[in-house]
Design a protein around this motif. Sequence first.
Motif, PDB file in Angstrom:
ATOM      1  N   MET A   1     -32.673   2.582 -31.768  1.00  0.00           N
ATOM      2  CA  MET A   1     -31.364   2.386 -31.175  1.00  0.00           C
ATOM      3  C   MET A   1     -30.771   1.084 -31.729  1.00  0.00           C
ATOM      4  O   MET A   1     -31.438   0.072 -31.776  1.00  0.00           O
ATOM      5  CB  MET A   1     -31.513   2.313 -29.650  1.00  0.00           C
ATOM      6  CG  MET A   1     -30.202   2.264 -28.932  1.00  0.00           C
ATOM      7  SD  MET A   1     -30.276   2.217 -27.110  1.00  0.00           S
ATOM      8  CE  MET A   1     -31.679   3.147 -26.685  1.00  0.00           C
ATOM      9  N   ARG A   5     -25.803  -0.371 -29.099  1.00  0.00           N
ATOM     10  CA  ARG A   5     -26.087   0.694 -28.134  1.00  0.00           C
ATOM     11  C   ARG A   5     -27.037   0.232 -27.033  1.00  0.00           C
ATOM     12  O   ARG A   5     -27.019   0.755 -25.927  1.00  0.00           O
ATOM     13  CB  ARG A   5     -26.652   1.925 -28.848  1.00  0.00           C
ATOM     14  CG  ARG A   5     -25.614   2.636 -29.708  1.00  0.00           C
ATOM     15  CD  ARG A   5     -26.228   3.696 -30.598  1.00  0.00           C
ATOM     16  NE  ARG A   5     -26.935   4.734 -29.881  1.00  0.00           N
ATOM     17  CZ  ARG A   5     -26.423   5.916 -29.525  1.00  0.00           C
ATOM     18  NH1 ARG A   5     -25.172   6.194 -29.837  1.00  0.00           N
ATOM     19  NH2 ARG A   5     -27.151   6.794 -28.891  1.00  0.00           N
ATOM     20  N   SER A   6     -27.850  -0.764 -27.313  1.00  0.00           N
ATOM     21  CA  SER A   6     -28.818  -1.241 -26.328  1.00  0.00           C
ATOM     22  C   SER A   6     -28.157  -1.913 -25.126  1.00  0.00           C
ATOM     23  O   SER A   6     -28.794  -2.094 -24.096  1.00  0.00           O
ATOM     24  CB  SER A   6     -29.810  -2.197 -26.979  1.00  0.00           C
ATOM     25  OG  SER A   6     -29.174  -3.412 -27.341  1.00  0.00           O
ATOM     26  N   HIS A   7     -26.899  -2.254 -25.225  1.00  0.00           N
ATOM     27  CA  HIS A   7     -26.164  -2.874 -24.111  1.00  0.00           C
ATOM     28  C   HIS A   7     -25.647  -1.845 -23.113  1.00  0.00           C
ATOM     29  O   HIS A   7     -25.114  -2.212 -22.067  1.00  0.00           O
ATOM     30  CB  HIS A   7     -24.979  -3.690 -24.638  1.00  0.00           C
ATOM     31  CG  HIS A   7     -25.399  -4.857 -25.477  1.00  0.00           C
ATOM     32  ND1 HIS A   7     -25.839  -6.053 -24.943  1.00  0.00           N
ATOM     33  CD2 HIS A   7     -25.470  -5.000 -26.817  1.00  0.00           C
ATOM     34  CE1 HIS A   7     -26.153  -6.877 -25.900  1.00  0.00           C
ATOM     35  NE2 HIS A   7     -25.938  -6.271 -27.064  1.00  0.00           N
ATOM     36  N   PRO A   9     -26.439   1.362 -20.673  1.00  0.00           N
ATOM     37  CA  PRO A   9     -27.460   2.201 -20.042  1.00  0.00           C
ATOM     38  C   PRO A   9     -27.336   3.675 -20.421  1.00  0.00           C
ATOM     39  O   PRO A   9     -28.346   4.360 -20.566  1.00  0.00           O
ATOM     40  CB  PRO A   9     -27.213   1.999 -18.544  1.00  0.00           C
ATOM     41  CG  PRO A   9     -26.582   0.659 -18.450  1.00  0.00           C
ATOM     42  CD  PRO A   9     -25.738   0.531 -19.693  1.00  0.00           C
ATOM     43  N   GLN A  12     -29.226   4.084 -23.525  1.00  0.00           N
ATOM     44  CA  GLN A  12     -30.649   3.868 -23.301  1.00  0.00           C
ATOM     45  C   GLN A  12     -31.270   5.119 -22.689  1.00  0.00           C
ATOM     46  O   GLN A  12     -32.399   5.485 -23.028  1.00  0.00           O
ATOM     47  CB  GLN A  12     -30.875   2.673 -22.385  1.00  0.00           C
ATOM     48  CG  GLN A  12     -30.519   1.359 -23.042  1.00  0.00           C
ATOM     49  CD  GLN A  12     -30.617   0.183 -22.086  1.00  0.00           C
ATOM     50  OE1 GLN A  12     -30.822   0.341 -20.888  1.00  0.00           O
ATOM     51  NE2 GLN A  12     -30.459  -1.012 -22.625  1.00  0.00           N
ATOM     52  N   ASN A  13     -30.519   5.775 -21.804  1.00  0.00           N
ATOM     53  CA  ASN A  13     -31.007   6.992 -21.147  1.00  0.00           C
ATOM     54  C   ASN A  13     -30.797   8.245 -21.987  1.00  0.00           C
ATOM     55  O   ASN A  13     -31.403   9.279 -21.715  1.00  0.00           O
ATOM     56  CB  ASN A  13     -30.323   7.173 -19.792  1.00  0.00           C
ATOM     57  CG  ASN A  13     -30.655   6.045 -18.841  1.00  0.00           C
ATOM     58  OD1 ASN A  13     -31.749   5.507 -18.857  1.00  0.00           O
ATOM     59  ND2 ASN A  13     -29.692   5.664 -18.024  1.00  0.00           N
ATOM     60  N   PRO A  15     -30.585   8.405 -25.883  1.00  0.00           N
ATOM     61  CA  PRO A  15     -30.522   7.845 -27.236  1.00  0.00           C
ATOM     62  C   PRO A  15     -30.123   8.848 -28.310  1.00  0.00           C
ATOM     63  O   PRO A  15     -29.644   8.457 -29.375  1.00  0.00           O
ATOM     64  CB  PRO A  15     -31.938   7.325 -27.473  1.00  0.00           C
ATOM     65  CG  PRO A  15     -32.796   8.079 -26.527  1.00  0.00           C
ATOM     66  CD  PRO A  15     -31.941   8.406 -25.340  1.00  0.00           C
ATOM     67  N   SER A  29     -20.912  -1.096 -20.516  1.00  0.00           N
ATOM     68  CA  SER A  29     -22.077  -1.905 -20.861  1.00  0.00           C
ATOM     69  C   SER A  29     -22.716  -2.421 -19.571  1.00  0.00           C
ATOM     70  O   SER A  29     -22.088  -2.445 -18.514  1.00  0.00           O
ATOM     71  CB  SER A  29     -21.672  -3.077 -21.750  1.00  0.00           C
ATOM     72  OG  SER A  29     -20.822  -3.947 -21.034  1.00  0.00           O
ATOM     73  N   GLN A  30     -23.962  -2.848 -19.664  1.00  0.00           N
ATOM     74  CA  GLN A  30     -24.679  -3.313 -18.476  1.00  0.00           C
ATOM     75  C   GLN A  30     -23.980  -4.517 -17.847  1.00  0.00           C
ATOM     76  O   GLN A  30     -23.908  -4.632 -16.629  1.00  0.00           O
ATOM     77  CB  GLN A  30     -26.136  -3.655 -18.807  1.00  0.00           C
ATOM     78  CG  GLN A  30     -26.968  -3.970 -17.574  1.00  0.00           C
ATOM     79  CD  GLN A  30     -27.050  -2.788 -16.622  1.00  0.00           C
ATOM     80  OE1 GLN A  30     -27.430  -1.695 -17.003  1.00  0.00           O
ATOM     81  NE2 GLN A  30     -26.700  -3.002 -15.356  1.00  0.00           N
TER      82      GLN A  30
END
Length: 101
Positions: A1, A5-7, A9, A12-13, A15, A29-30
């Motif tokens: 990832m 994209r890691s920011h 959720p 992350q859920n 990918p 974003s988170q």
Amino acid sequence: MSDFRSHFPFFQNNPEIVYLDSAATTQKSQIVIDVVTKYLKKTANPGRSSFGLSQQVQECIEQVRADVADFFGSRVSNLAFVSSSTITSNIITRSLTKNIL
């Protein structure tokens, strides 16, 4: 990832998903989720009351306006916060129609 994209959720859920429908629903974003959650936990109507919580929310909004203006090298009076791009388009269209045509 990817780091970007890691920011989010959502990514992350999920990918494997490539999300291209941001005109309808933009993924959050988170950090945005955290700030909105914090706001919702102490919701008050800004600018509508003299009680402390309402004033705190209004002060937070004014600080965000100042931060955004500073980021863009603008004055706070030149900013308009709106809830959607449709509302923005309507405001601009009405303004141009009223003031130019």
